[in-house]
Design an enzyme around this catalytic site. Structure first.
Site, PDB file in Angstrom:
ATOM      1  CG  ASP A 118      -9.177  -5.762   0.007  1.00 55.49           C
ATOM      2  OD1 ASP A 118      -8.998  -4.617  -0.447  1.00 55.49           O
ATOM      3  OD2 ASP A 118      -8.229  -6.470   0.422  1.00 55.49           O
ATOM      4  CG  ASP A 174      -2.348  -2.879   0.808  1.00 57.68           C
ATOM      5  OD1 ASP A 174      -3.474  -2.373   0.991  1.00 57.68           O
ATOM      6  OD2 ASP A 174      -2.183  -4.037   0.375  1.00 57.68           O
TER       7      ASP A 174
END
Length: 364
Positions: A118, A174
């Site tokens: 990430d 996302d």
């Protein structure tokens, strides 16, 4: 193809959950349909020891991560894990910054086959260099490990992801479990995306995807409750047309038959996994009606008729939309009905349900 904990379970991860998901992937037929990876997302890690080694949450993973990996491997699946290129992960757990080689060796010792990296809490780092460093660290272990670049498309990873050793790279923020729209994560910070907003964000970057280096429009929300079954089917079909990684994100232990049948449709999965590896794209738009085309091995086409609107529509595709001469005769098959529809000349038309799709193969 695989499954990831985040969309359904967030930080509520445990050895029990992972074993249950692995068992369910096998028993449900998902493994036979091509799903391989069981990926634990954020929150499995709690701190580092005095030597800087990453420490799993002993309460939720009492037997340690190697035992988890061994179990996943014992049922014929592969083991994925999560980290972050910054000092902290998105949920404020220890990130990999300054520990890339140390973490990679530890992951390899646990039998990890896949790393999702990430981009939270990264301050002044250069994304291309940061991910290239993690790729080198993974390679130094001698174990083949997939690198999933997850920096949300912020630095156009499709331009450098392959060079940095990424096997897939997120193209947007996302996904959220809804049909359309974008919402800010927090004021002034973009965004979480509905299914259609993610699809629209793929425009123009199709050419950067190919075998071993894929555009990643994020994980699947199929079966998580925010979409109707018609929308679930459309979501899955669109990801297949985009040559996207298919990472399920629902509770595999309790999925309804309708959800199971969407996730295991082998004809749709075959389009996603077509060896040519060319990402599909829109070839016609008419208000809420849209036609996607994807070239397949052998010169055939996958075609998706998408109805974005709220009423049933007839949608047509011409052979010229697909790059074929208008006079060609072609065999058309419906991949959701599992039915050959016959030979057609010049074009094909079908009624498409609201928020629905008709998915076809067209073979001259």
């Amino acid at each position: 193809m695989g499954w990831n904990t985040w969309n359904k379970f967030g930080c509520n991860v445990s050895e029990e959950l992972i074993r249950g998901a692995a068992d369910s992937m096998v028993k449900s037929g998902m493994k036979d349909a091509g799903y391989q990876y069981i990926v634990i997302d954020d929150c499995w890690q709690v701190e580092r020891d005095k030597d800087g080694n990453i420490i799993p949450d002993a309460k939720h993973f009492p037997n340690g991560m190697k035992a988890v990996g061994d179990y996943i491997h014992s049922v014929g699946l592969k083991f994925g894990i999560y980290s972050d290129a910054g000092e902290k992960t998105c949920e404020r757990r220890p990130g990999s910054l300054g520990h890339e080689y140390q973490d990679a060796m530890r992951y390899a010792s646990w039998g990890v086959d896949y790393l999702k990296e990430d981009w939270c809490n990264t301050t002044t780092q250069d994304a291309k260099s940061a991910y290239a460093l993690m790729r080198k660290a993974l390679d130094a272990t001698g174990r083949p490990i997939v690198l999933s670049i997850c920096e949300w498309g912020s630095h156009q990873p499709w331009l450098w992801g392959k060079e940095s050793g990424g096997n897939l790279w997120r193209t947007t923020g996302d996904i959220q479990d809804r049909w359309e729209g974008k919402k800010e994560w927090r004021p002034g910070s973009c965004c979480s995306y509905g299914v259609l907003a993610i699809v629209d964000a793929q425009d123009g970057i199709e050419s950067y995807a190919g075998p071993g280096h894929w555009n990643d429009p994020d994980m699947l929300e199929v079966g998580n409750g925010g979409l109707t079954d018609e929308e679930n089917k459309s979501h899955f079909s669109l990801w297949a047309m985009l040559a996207a990684p298919l990472m399920a994100g629902n509770d595999l232990r309790t999925m309804r038959p309708e959800v199971h049948d969407i996730l295991t449709n082998k004809e749709v999965i075959a389009i996603d996994q077509d060896a040519l590896g060319i990402e599909g794209k829109p070839v016609r738009r008419d208000s809420d009606a849209e036609v996607f085309s994807r070239p397949l091995v052998g010169g055939n086409r996958a075609v998706l008729l998408l109805n974005r609107g709220t009423s049933e529509k007839e949608i047509s595709v011409s052979w010229e939309d697909l790059g074929y001469p208008a006079h060609f005769s072609a065999n058309v098959r419906d991949l959701w009905q599992h039915k050959d529809l016959g030979k057609f000349s010049g074009k094909f038309s079908a009624l498409v349900a609201p928020h629905g799709v008709v998915m076809l193969t067209v073979k001259p």
